[in-house]
Design an enzyme around this catalytic site. Sequence first.
Site, PDB file in Angstrom:
ATOM      1  N   LYS A  46       0.830  -1.204   0.000  1.00  0.00           N
ATOM      2  CA  LYS A  46       0.000   0.000   0.000  1.00  0.00           C
ATOM      3  C   LYS A  46       0.868   1.259   0.000  1.00  0.00           C
ATOM      4  O   LYS A  46       0.612   2.211  -0.731  1.00  0.00           O
ATOM      5  CB  LYS A  46      -0.901   0.021   1.243  1.00  0.00           C
ATOM      6  CG  LYS A  46      -2.051  -0.967   1.179  1.00  0.00           C
ATOM      7  CD  LYS A  46      -2.787  -1.013   2.495  1.00  0.00           C
ATOM      8  CE  LYS A  46      -3.999  -1.919   2.413  1.00  0.00           C
ATOM      9  NZ  LYS A  46      -5.007  -1.466   1.449  1.00  0.00           N
ATOM     10  N   GLU A  80       9.955   9.318   2.390  1.00  0.00           N
ATOM     11  CA  GLU A  80      11.409   9.238   2.214  1.00  0.00           C
ATOM     12  C   GLU A  80      11.861   7.784   2.159  1.00  0.00           C
ATOM     13  O   GLU A  80      12.518   7.370   1.243  1.00  0.00           O
ATOM     14  CB  GLU A  80      12.135   9.941   3.364  1.00  0.00           C
ATOM     15  CG  GLU A  80      12.025  11.456   3.327  1.00  0.00           C
ATOM     16  CD  GLU A  80      12.989  12.067   2.316  1.00  0.00           C
ATOM     17  OE1 GLU A  80      13.950  11.403   1.912  1.00  0.00           O
ATOM     18  OE2 GLU A  80      12.746  13.220   1.920  1.00  0.00           O
ATOM     19  N   LYS A 116       8.878  -8.988  14.613  1.00  0.00           N
ATOM     20  CA  LYS A 116       9.510  -9.268  15.914  1.00  0.00           C
ATOM     21  C   LYS A 116      10.121 -10.669  15.862  1.00  0.00           C
ATOM     22  O   LYS A 116       9.512 -11.577  15.292  1.00  0.00           O
ATOM     23  CB  LYS A 116       8.414  -9.208  16.996  1.00  0.00           C
ATOM     24  CG  LYS A 116       8.887  -8.722  18.332  1.00  0.00           C
ATOM     25  CD  LYS A 116       7.719  -8.622  19.301  1.00  0.00           C
ATOM     26  CE  LYS A 116       8.088  -7.885  20.559  1.00  0.00           C
ATOM     27  NZ  LYS A 116       8.575  -6.517  20.397  1.00  0.00           N
ATOM     28  N   ARG A 129       7.956   1.302   9.809  1.00  0.00           N
ATOM     29  CA  ARG A 129       8.320   2.692  10.105  1.00  0.00           C
ATOM     30  C   ARG A 129       8.331   3.460   8.790  1.00  0.00           C
ATOM     31  O   ARG A 129       9.015   3.048   7.841  1.00  0.00           O
ATOM     32  CB  ARG A 129       9.688   2.703  10.769  1.00  0.00           C
ATOM     33  CG  ARG A 129      10.095   4.026  11.306  1.00  0.00           C
ATOM     34  CD  ARG A 129      11.292   3.878  12.221  1.00  0.00           C
ATOM     35  NE  ARG A 129      10.944   3.230  13.472  1.00  0.00           N
ATOM     36  CZ  ARG A 129      11.807   2.527  14.224  1.00  0.00           C
ATOM     37  NH1 ARG A 129      13.046   2.372  13.835  1.00  0.00           N
ATOM     38  NH2 ARG A 129      11.410   1.982  15.355  1.00  0.00           N
ATOM     39  N   GLU A 150       1.713  -2.446  13.554  1.00  0.00           N
ATOM     40  CA  GLU A 150       2.006  -1.148  14.168  1.00  0.00           C
ATOM     41  C   GLU A 150       2.752  -0.272  13.169  1.00  0.00           C
ATOM     42  O   GLU A 150       3.777  -0.685  12.619  1.00  0.00           O
ATOM     43  CB  GLU A 150       2.877  -1.335  15.425  1.00  0.00           C
ATOM     44  CG  GLU A 150       3.093  -0.020  16.161  1.00  0.00           C
ATOM     45  CD  GLU A 150       4.187  -0.103  17.224  1.00  0.00           C
ATOM     46  OE1 GLU A 150       3.841  -0.245  18.399  1.00  0.00           O
ATOM     47  OE2 GLU A 150       5.379  -0.020  16.856  1.00  0.00           O
TER      48      GLU A 150
HETATM   49  P1  0O2 Z   1      11.676  -1.449  19.601  1.00  0.00           P
HETATM   50  O1  0O2 Z   1      12.975  -2.099  19.899  1.00  0.00           O
HETATM   51  O2  0O2 Z   1      11.802  -0.253  18.693  1.00  0.00           O
HETATM   52  O3  0O2 Z   1      10.607  -2.408  19.119  1.00  0.00           O
HETATM   53  P2  0O2 Z   1       4.288  -1.488  24.115  1.00  0.00           P
HETATM   54  O4  0O2 Z   1       5.060  -1.767  22.820  1.00  0.00           O
HETATM   55  O5  0O2 Z   1       2.801  -1.426  23.902  1.00  0.00           O
HETATM   56  O6  0O2 Z   1       4.716  -2.425  25.210  1.00  0.00           O
HETATM   57  P3  0O2 Z   1       4.167   1.343  24.583  1.00  0.00           P
HETATM   58  O7  0O2 Z   1       5.157   2.268  25.241  1.00  0.00           O
HETATM   59  O8  0O2 Z   1       2.772   1.380  25.064  1.00  0.00           O
HETATM   60  O9  0O2 Z   1       4.807  -0.096  24.637  1.00  0.00           O
HETATM   61  O10 0O2 Z   1       4.069   1.618  23.038  1.00  0.00           O
HETATM   62  P4  0O2 Z   1       4.402   2.902  22.243  1.00  0.00           P
HETATM   63  O11 0O2 Z   1       4.449   4.112  23.079  1.00  0.00           O
HETATM   64  O12 0O2 Z   1       3.453   2.892  21.078  1.00  0.00           O
HETATM   65  O13 0O2 Z   1       5.913   2.625  21.746  1.00  0.00           O
HETATM   66  C1  0O2 Z   1       6.219   1.497  21.012  1.00  0.00           C
HETATM   67  C2  0O2 Z   1       7.453   1.707  20.156  1.00  0.00           C
HETATM   68  O14 0O2 Z   1       7.642   3.093  19.823  1.00  0.00           O
HETATM   69  C3  0O2 Z   1       8.755   1.325  20.823  1.00  0.00           C
HETATM   70  O15 0O2 Z   1       8.933  -0.051  20.669  1.00  0.00           O
HETATM   71  C4  0O2 Z   1       9.778   2.138  20.051  1.00  0.00           C
HETATM   72  O16 0O2 Z   1      10.046   1.569  18.780  1.00  0.00           O
HETATM   73  C5  0O2 Z   1       9.039   3.429  19.840  1.00  0.00           C
HETATM   74  N1  0O2 Z   1       9.266   4.330  20.988  1.00  0.00           N
HETATM   75  C6  0O2 Z   1       8.363   4.670  21.931  1.00  0.00           C
HETATM   76  N2  0O2 Z   1       8.916   5.519  22.813  1.00  0.00           N
HETATM   77  C7  0O2 Z   1      10.193   5.710  22.417  1.00  0.00           C
HETATM   78  C8  0O2 Z   1      11.276   6.507  22.927  1.00  0.00           C
HETATM   79  O17 0O2 Z   1      11.168   7.202  23.921  1.00  0.00           O
HETATM   80  N3  0O2 Z   1      12.449   6.457  22.237  1.00  0.00           N
HETATM   81  C9  0O2 Z   1      12.609   5.704  21.114  1.00  0.00           C
HETATM   82  N4  0O2 Z   1      13.798   5.725  20.518  1.00  0.00           N
HETATM   83  N5  0O2 Z   1      11.601   4.934  20.622  1.00  0.00           N
HETATM   84  C10 0O2 Z   1      10.426   4.950  21.257  1.00  0.00           C
HETATM   85  P5  0O2 Z   1       9.848  -0.843  21.679  1.00  0.00           P
HETATM   86  O18 0O2 Z   1       9.288  -2.232  21.751  1.00  0.00           O
HETATM   87  O19 0O2 Z   1       9.978  -0.100  22.977  1.00  0.00           O
HETATM   88  O20 0O2 Z   1      11.227  -0.851  21.014  1.00  0.00           O
END
Ligand code: 0O2
Length: 250
Positions: A39, A57, A64, A96, A158
């Site tokens: 898409k 971009e 996972k 992403r 996601e």
């Molecule tokens: P990775 O290694 O990138 O997969 P949940 O996933 O539901 O347990 P949450 O916090 O409710 O956690 O979800 P949220 O806020 O949607 O964030 C999910 C993902 O967004 C993270 O996945 C990161 O990829 C990114 N993210 C969220 N907050 C931050 C941050 O402060 N800094 C950075 N660099 N990335 C962020 P994961 O699984 O944490 O990490």
Amino acid sequence: MEDASSTAMPSLDDLVQLRAEFSRFMLQYQFGIEEVKTKIEILRLEFIHLHAHNPIEHVAARLKSSESLIAKVSRKGLDPSFEAISASITDIAGLRIVCSFVSDVYRVAEMLSRQSDITVLETKDYISAPKPNGYRSLHLLVQVPVFLSDETLAVTVELQLRTVAMDFWASLEHKIHYKYDHHLPTEVRKDLEASARTAAELDTIMEHLHQQVHGDGESAPPRRGSAIPTDAVLAQFLRIRAARSGPPSP
Ligand code: 0O2
């Protein structure tokens, strides 16, 4: 006495069946990624060929790993059934989408959200409300249909949409977090917060410059060598048509 059922070794057949089930479970998320990737690619190509500005971009996808999935199941104390895992862990399939400007982020999110086979389950707007550490991105949790040989599955994917500046900041912040094992020294935390503000300012300036250059102009003349016909190609096409239809009848 220990409960025999909790220590009993699974049979070889059980293991074979579990591997097949686990693989099928993970594959549906890979297919979900492929659906959404297609898409996005279609939107990207449409913009490249028919519009003056391409908002996308680049795109990165990740499924996972089974190791980190199981680690999350254990960390969250989830019921280890595939139904419970798919209901509670929503980031098995992740995409992403990195855009040029903040307006592009919302525009791409809107274009995807209004597609009739996409259901938006949740939106987290960390651009209008950044996280305390400065993290900015737009997160959409979507469901897409995946058509298999014998069934149709609704797969959760996601989406993280962000600008180049947001992406630069987030990937550096991620690395720093791992370097300090999630215990950032105060100075580093402050520097990261300041750099997040700088990245946000950069986004504002770049958006403004983009508006000045492009205004609201949407359509672009086709490039030579593009699949979209140039004026010269159209003229040639009209000449061929005219020649084929012959002189007008008296
Ligand atoms: P990775 O290694 O990138 O997969 P949940 O996933 O539901 O347990 P949450 O916090 O409710 O956690 O979800 P949220 O806020 O949607 O964030 C999910 C993902 O967004 C993270 O996945 C990161 O990829 C990114 N993210 C969220 N907050 C931050 C941050 O402060 N800094 C950075 N660099 N990335 C962020 P994961 O699984 O944490 O990490």
